[in-house]
Design an enzyme around this catalytic site. Structure first.
Site, PDB file in Angstrom:
ATOM      1  N   GLY A   1      14.228  97.511 -15.290  1.00 31.11           N
ATOM      2  CA  GLY A   1      14.227  98.923 -14.961  1.00 31.11           C
ATOM      3  C   GLY A   1      15.088  99.204 -13.751  1.00 31.11           C
TER       4      GLY A   1
ATOM      5  N   MET B   1      14.341  99.418 -10.513  1.00 31.66           N
ATOM      6  CA  MET B   1      14.141  98.694  -9.257  1.00 31.66           C
ATOM      7  C   MET B   1      13.498  97.329  -9.438  1.00 31.66           C
ATOM      8  SD  MET B   1      10.974 100.858  -7.623  1.00 31.66           S
ATOM      9  CE  MET B   1      10.587  99.634  -6.385  1.00 31.66           C
TER      10      MET B   1
ATOM     11  N   ASP C   1       2.171 109.708 -13.991  1.00 33.73           N
ATOM     12  CA  ASP C   1       3.360 109.498 -14.821  1.00 33.73           C
ATOM     13  C   ASP C   1       2.933 109.091 -16.234  1.00 33.73           C
ATOM     14  OD1 ASP C   1       6.027 109.456 -15.448  1.00 33.73           O
ATOM     15  OD2 ASP C   1       6.396 107.463 -14.637  1.00 33.73           O
TER      16      ASP C   1
END
Length: 676
Positions: free
Chosen positions: A21, A23, A135
């Site tokens: 992804g 990070m 999220d």
């Protein structure tokens, strides 16, 4: 990137890369201590020295570490080793819910309800532990091959207290709640909104809002109404559509207050798909449209420039989509800004015109009446709503309530002017409210008439009598009258196989249409072939049990015996191992006690002349009960016949004699022994 074979913390051996992804990178690894595969999320090297990213990275582990639930990906360990920051999680095989939806196009309502219950159950546990995910989206939900869903990626979760929390970190724009888009407070109801959008996508195969950029989509969440799911797929249950609508209300207070309340309604959808149990707060029809203030739009645009936290997948199928990595950094299109301002002016003019219209109407400028009439009354009601003496109050919903409870509820809230009409209903239970007018949730004057439509129950018809009919004919007759048919089967000695023995409900009785009628169909006589077992030496009780287990009937006779105890079986007329049918009656002889010493049992058989005419004499030999010693062994002539063969015994019953003449067997005879 870590190479295969790399050891972390002298425990986790990297096997392969499964996803990456913004990070961090996710690896499949072998936990040598517990000998199991795990997922290890490792912060990318370029972020390892940035305290902000390290802190955000640890938030995920700290948020999810205390959560344990079948629908949440478990976090096992967190730490850093020689500058490698890592989180160790449960290794879950499967694909993201996003990919699952894309493969199927859209999900059936039953599957969507099942998935929604699993997601909500995971969220409920997080909320109970004061963790808000913030999220929730299909990309952060894993569907395992067994159909178990796992909520993952608590990367931007935040610990919540009894008060709400605020943060600049927001979730993916297509699933973001209005309060998150504004940068305001977010609490558990923000997760419920995002789950509602996910549920919408499950049953329609699309997200409700699409735009040229993320700012446009965020504004749509704040201002626009969603297209109802049933406009895409009419077969979606109205009850489930209402659950989605309640989850995605613009104002948090109009949504489900807790995940537990959402779960309760989802379970009602499962058990009562056609039920009307979702309570929605209805907005006033004349409420003015609220346009976004310029400073609010600017704030959302400014927040679009913030680099959001980027979530990572748990398997290689879970690479995040570029479109969900936060709000677009580009500024709003100037043409779009000018259009928004023009629309604001137009809306203001429309509001003024609406106010003028309402004032004129209230003054009677247009005439007419807003007062509804009962069908039974002949008096013309002419008073307008404004002329009623009562107060404006929120009308409670009584749909689905028992009529007495509904009246009590309305009266308690100050609405006493109501009347009822009854109508048949195949779906709503008798004496429960089918509908009401005005609807629940509307602002209504307490003096206005409330019309309640009440179920008088299902329409009833006479159940045809089908006893004695062939099963296929019975089914046709019952279905033609609107009944459902269920079969049961039983053996019967008198009713021909394939014909109806009985029915429930009985024929010529009244029952609601759609009732299931159970017809019991004959399988004929229950005749089977079984193998006979040994009974001799058993007690009579045990012998009966053996015969009952074989489905055999029996006939009992009694006889004295010194060889057996009283009540034990002395003899059986079908030997062990013999094949018999279940309609055979088995004869068994039971000991009635020892023989009496002063009683002799005798019997005589008169043997007719069995000698050839040309023979003058012969040797007659007689054996008793198969004995090797003869009972008689004498020479006889024609003059000795008829020859009496006498048998004596200490027990009653029958004796068997075998007759030989000159060593040739002539016959076997039975002699009845009687007390003398």
């Amino acid at each position: 990137m870590l190479q295969s074979g790399t050891m972390i913390a002298e425990r986790y051996e990297i096997v392969e890369t499964v996803g990456a992804g913004g990070m961090s990178v996710v690896y499949k690894a072998l936990d040598h201590r517990l000998n199991r595969h795990v997922a290890v999320k490792v912060l990318k090297e370029e972020f390892s020295n940035d305290k902000t990213f390290v802190t955000k990275f640890r938030v995920e582990a700290q948020s999810a570490a205390g959560l344990s639930h079948p629908n949440i990906v478990n976090v096992y360990d967190v730490g850093d080793d020689a500058g490698i920051h890592y989180i160790v999680m449960e290794m879950v095989e499967g694909i993201t819910l996003k990919e699952y939806i894309q493969k199927k196009g859209h999900l059936s309502v039953s599957e969507a309800v099942n998935f929604s219950l699993q997601i909500a159950s995971g969220i409920e546990v997080a909320h109970e532990n004061h963790i808000i995910h913030r999220d929730i989206k299909p990309q952060n939900i894993i569907v395992s091959p067994s159909g178990i869903l796992k909520v993952t990626d608590f990367g931007i979760a935040k610990a919540a207290t009894s008060a709400t929390v605020s943060s600049n970190a927001i979730g993916s724009v297509h699933y973001i709640s209005p309060e998150q888009a504004r940068g305001g407070f977010s609490d558990e109801r923000s997760d419920i909104y995002s789950l509602g959008i996910t549920m919408y996508e499950m049953v329609t195969g699309r997200v409700p809002f699409e735009g040229d950029n993320n700012v446009t989509v965020a504004l749509m969440h704040i201002q626009n109404e969603m297209i109802p799911p049933r406009e895409y797929y009419p077969d979606i249950l109205p009850s489930f559509e209402k659950v989605i609508a309640k989850c995605t209300q613009k104002k948090p207070e109009r949504r489900y207050l807790t995940a537990n309340a959402l779960i309760a309604d989802l379970r009602r959808v499962e058990s009562d798909p056609k039920g009307n149990f979702v309570k929605l707060t209805t907005l006033l029809d004349d409420a003015p449209t609220r346009m976004m203030e310029e400073n609010e739009v600017n704030e959302i645009k400014a927040r679009a420039n913030e680099k959001p936290y980027v979530s990572e997948p748990e398997t290689e199928e879970m690479v995040p989509e570029e479109e969900d990595e936060g709000l677009d950094e580009d500024k709003m299109d100037p043409k779009l800004e000018r259009l928004a301002k023009v629309l604001g002016v137009v809306a203001a003019v429309l509001v003024v015109m609406l106010i003028i219209f309402l004032i004129a109407k209230a003054a009677g400028a247009f005439g007419g009446s807003t007062k509804s009439k009962k069908p039974e009354t002949t008096t013309e009601a002419t008073a307008t709503t404004e002329e009623l003496a009562g107060d404006e109050k929120l009308l409670p919903s009584v749909v689905g309530d028992d009529i007495d409870a509904a009246k009590e509820k309305l009266t308690r809230e100050g609405f006493e002017n109501f009347y009822t009409e009854y109508q048949e209903s195949d779906e709503v239970e008798e004496n429960k409210v089918i509908s009401q007018s005005p609807q629940g949730g509307d602002e209504v004057n307490t003096e206005e008439e409330i019309k309640l439509i009440v179920s008088s129950g299902k329409s009833t018809v006479t159940v045809p009598s089908v006893v004695g009919d062939k099963s296929e004919n019975a089914k046709t007759v019952l279905e033609q009258e609107g009944f459902k048919v269920k079969y049961a089967y039983a053996y019967d000695d008198t009713v021909e196989e394939g014909k109806v023995i009985s029915q429930d409900p009985k024929g010529n009785t009244d029952a609601p249409k759609g009732t299931t009628v159970t017809i019991t169909v004959s399988q004929g006589k229950d005749i089977k072939e079984v193998t006979m077992v040994n009974l001799v030496g058993d007690t009579l009780e045990n012998a009966k049990k053996k015969l009952d287990n074989l489905g055999l009937k029996y006939k009992i006779t009694k006889a004295a015996s010194d060889a057996y105890d009283k009540g034990e079986v002395i003899a059986q007329d079908h030997a062990k191992g013999e094949k018999v049918t279940t309609d055979t009656v088995i004869g068994i002889t039971v000991c009635d006690g020892p023989s009496a010493s002063d009683v002799t049992y005798k019997g005589t058989y008169m043997l007719e002349d069995i000698m050839d005419s040309e023979v003058d004499s012969a040797k007659l030999t007689v054996y008793l009960n198969g004995s090797s010693s003869p009972l008689y062994d004498v020479s006889v002539t024609h003059d000795d016949f008829p020859f009496p063969i006498n048998v004596e015994s200490s027990t009653s019953g029958k004796a068997t004699i075998t007759i030989y003449l000159d060593g040739v067997k002539k016959s076997t005879q039975s002699i009845t022994l009687k007390a003398q």
